[in-house]
Scaffold this motif. Structure first.
Motif, mmCIF file in Angstrom:
data_model
loop_
_atom_site.group_PDB
_atom_site.id
_atom_site.type_symbol
_atom_site.label_atom_id
_atom_site.label_comp_id
_atom_site.label_asym_id
_atom_site.label_seq_id
_atom_site.Cartn_x
_atom_site.Cartn_y
_atom_site.Cartn_z
ATOM 1 N N ARG A 2 0.622 -1.146 0.400
ATOM 2 C CA ARG A 2 0.232 -0.520 0.269
ATOM 3 C C ARG A 2 0.599 0.681 -0.080
ATOM 4 O O ARG A 2 0.233 2.126 -1.021
ATOM 5 C CB ARG A 2 -1.256 0.096 1.392
ATOM 6 C CG ARG A 2 -2.103 1.250 1.103
ATOM 7 C CD ARG A 2 -2.877 0.870 2.105
ATOM 8 N NE ARG A 2 -3.795 2.218 2.640
ATOM 9 C CZ ARG A 2 -4.893 1.966 1.133
ATOM 10 N NH1 ARG A 2 -5.046 1.227 0.629
ATOM 11 N NH2 ARG A 2 -5.694 3.360 1.288
ATOM 12 N N ASN A 6 1.144 4.110 -2.967
ATOM 13 C CA ASN A 6 0.648 5.922 -2.455
ATOM 14 C C ASN A 6 1.757 6.382 -3.075
ATOM 15 O O ASN A 6 1.482 7.627 -3.583
ATOM 16 C CB ASN A 6 0.168 5.578 -1.311
ATOM 17 C CG ASN A 6 -1.251 5.062 -0.354
ATOM 18 O OD1 ASN A 6 -1.683 5.499 -0.709
ATOM 19 N ND2 ASN A 6 -1.024 5.649 0.689
ATOM 20 N N HIS A 9 1.388 7.026 -6.661
ATOM 21 C CA HIS A 9 0.074 8.005 -6.748
ATOM 22 C C HIS A 9 0.299 9.173 -6.844
ATOM 23 O O HIS A 9 -0.326 9.724 -7.708
ATOM 24 C CB HIS A 9 -1.619 6.915 -6.725
ATOM 25 C CG HIS A 9 -2.013 8.027 -5.218
ATOM 26 N ND1 HIS A 9 -2.321 7.092 -4.412
ATOM 27 C CD2 HIS A 9 -2.304 9.298 -5.528
ATOM 28 C CE1 HIS A 9 -2.240 7.456 -3.057
ATOM 29 N NE2 HIS A 9 -2.635 9.160 -4.047
ATOM 30 N N ASP A 10 1.010 9.413 -5.890
ATOM 31 C CA ASP A 10 1.804 10.874 -5.582
ATOM 32 C C ASP A 10 2.326 11.366 -6.559
ATOM 33 O O ASP A 10 2.438 12.489 -7.281
ATOM 34 C CB ASP A 10 1.724 11.224 -4.505
ATOM 35 C CG ASP A 10 0.969 10.509 -3.368
ATOM 36 O OD1 ASP A 10 0.043 10.972 -3.551
ATOM 37 O OD2 ASP A 10 1.541 10.126 -2.187
ATOM 38 N N THR A 45 -4.831 1.813 -12.165
ATOM 39 C CA THR A 45 -4.732 2.091 -10.462
ATOM 40 C C THR A 45 -4.596 3.476 -9.843
ATOM 41 O O THR A 45 -4.600 4.278 -9.142
ATOM 42 C CB THR A 45 -4.638 1.210 -9.675
ATOM 43 O OG1 THR A 45 -5.288 -0.630 -10.240
ATOM 44 C CG2 THR A 45 -5.364 0.927 -8.164
ATOM 45 N N PRO A 46 -3.192 3.263 -9.941
ATOM 46 C CA PRO A 46 -2.312 4.673 -10.005
ATOM 47 C C PRO A 46 -2.876 5.770 -10.533
ATOM 48 O O PRO A 46 -2.866 6.939 -9.636
ATOM 49 C CB PRO A 46 -1.352 4.583 -9.936
ATOM 50 C CG PRO A 46 -0.579 3.367 -10.943
ATOM 51 C CD PRO A 46 -1.749 2.712 -10.863
ATOM 52 N N ARG A 48 -5.877 6.433 -11.967
ATOM 53 C CA ARG A 48 -7.044 6.812 -11.343
ATOM 54 C C ARG A 48 -6.884 7.625 -10.133
ATOM 55 O O ARG A 48 -7.935 8.313 -9.680
ATOM 56 C CB ARG A 48 -7.914 5.377 -11.777
ATOM 57 C CG ARG A 48 -8.628 5.163 -12.840
ATOM 58 C CD ARG A 48 -9.931 4.136 -13.102
ATOM 59 N NE ARG A 48 -10.194 4.319 -14.499
ATOM 60 C CZ ARG A 48 -10.473 3.496 -14.377
ATOM 61 N NH1 ARG A 48 -10.707 2.527 -13.821
ATOM 62 N NH2 ARG A 48 -11.048 3.472 -16.154
ATOM 63 N N GLU A 49 -5.994 7.152 -9.061
ATOM 64 C CA GLU A 49 -6.212 7.609 -7.914
ATOM 65 C C GLU A 49 -5.630 8.313 -7.727
ATOM 66 O O GLU A 49 -5.916 9.515 -7.505
ATOM 67 C CB GLU A 49 -4.660 6.934 -6.996
ATOM 68 C CG GLU A 49 -5.555 5.741 -6.666
ATOM 69 C CD GLU A 49 -6.786 5.225 -5.545
ATOM 70 O OE1 GLU A 49 -7.140 6.468 -4.538
ATOM 71 O OE2 GLU A 49 -8.379 4.901 -5.961
ATOM 72 N N LYS A 52 -8.449 11.322 -8.947
ATOM 73 C CA LYS A 52 -9.375 11.817 -7.799
ATOM 74 C C LYS A 52 -8.331 12.621 -6.584
ATOM 75 O O LYS A 52 -9.190 13.574 -6.773
ATOM 76 C CB LYS A 52 -9.213 10.082 -6.876
ATOM 77 C CG LYS A 52 -10.203 9.293 -7.370
ATOM 78 C CD LYS A 52 -10.269 7.289 -6.615
ATOM 79 C CE LYS A 52 -11.467 7.371 -6.916
ATOM 80 N NZ LYS A 52 -11.460 6.298 -6.372
#
Length: 222
Positions: A2, A6, A9-10, A45-46, A48-49, A52
């Motif tokens: 996780r 994180n 995606h950052d 996945t990253p 789309r995060e 957001k």
């Protein structure tokens, strides 16, 4: 795992943010998710995060069943944002006048010397950079993380507009005078004076931008 997700995606959000600010992803432009994934070598996945995160910051807008688009800033948005940021940065100036040490004010004096030199030489890009550093320094001197956080969020939105208020006739000289007024109040430990001067400075930025927009519209219709 996780933590890695994180971090990824950052990083993706940071890269996309930079492209938006640079104008590579134009206002109103559609973000092609498969193309971005292929270009950046990442999975959905990253991405789309990250989308957001940027949507929450106001840099993107999401439309159901259509996807994400780069946000567009309107004149109404600017009219609504500037009074708010003037209040917030005014409060920063108030708190900076209360909290700043003599050494910190001396460092701020050095920045204002650079600002004056840039203004005299009409080096507008340098003036913008020093101007930004001064605003950041005053926010830091206020030592209020809540103010800093909200101002940072609003500044991201304003950055979308790629504002060039110093190109308005007489604005460079006016801006310098306003900055010197803020600094004079800070040196005098006049918290209310510093607050009022900063609010005036930001309010006049909006006036200059509105005049530039009027002139541009007039030229286009001529």
């Amino acid at each position: 795992m996780r933590v890695v997700l994180n971090s990824l995606h950052d990083e993706v959000a940071s890269r996309l943010r930079e492209r938006i600010f640079a104008g590579e992803l134009a206002p109103g432009g559609f973000l092609d998710e498969p193309a971005l994934c292929a270009e950046m070598g990442i999975s959905r996945t990253p991405l789309r995060e990250a989308l957001k995160v940027l949507t929450a910051e106001g840099l993107l807008r999401h439309e159901p069943r259509r996807g994400c688009f780069v946000a567009e800033i309107t004149e109404r948005d600017l009219d609504e944002i500037f009074p708010v940021i003037a209040l917030l940065e005014g409060r920063c100036a108030f708190e900076a006048a209360t909290h700043a040490s003599d050494a910190e004010l001396a460092a701020l004096a050095h920045l204002h010397d650079k600002l004056e030199r840039a203004a005299r030489a009409r080096r507008i890009n340098e003036y913008y950079a020093v101007n930004f550093a001064i605003h950041e320094a005053i926010i830091t001197l206020a030592d209020n993380r809540w103010l800093a956080q909200v101002i940072g969020d609003l500044r991201k939105i304003l950055k979308l507009a790629r504002l060039q208020q110093l190109h308005a006739p007489g604005r460079l000289e006016q801006s310098l005078s306003e900055h010197l007024a803020v600094f004079a109040a800070l040196k005098a430990r006049d918290a209310e004076g510093a607050e009022a001067a900063m609010r005036t400075h930001l309010t006049r930025q909006r006036v200059a931008l509105r005049e530039l927009a009027r002139q541009q519209k007039s030229r286009l219709s001529a």
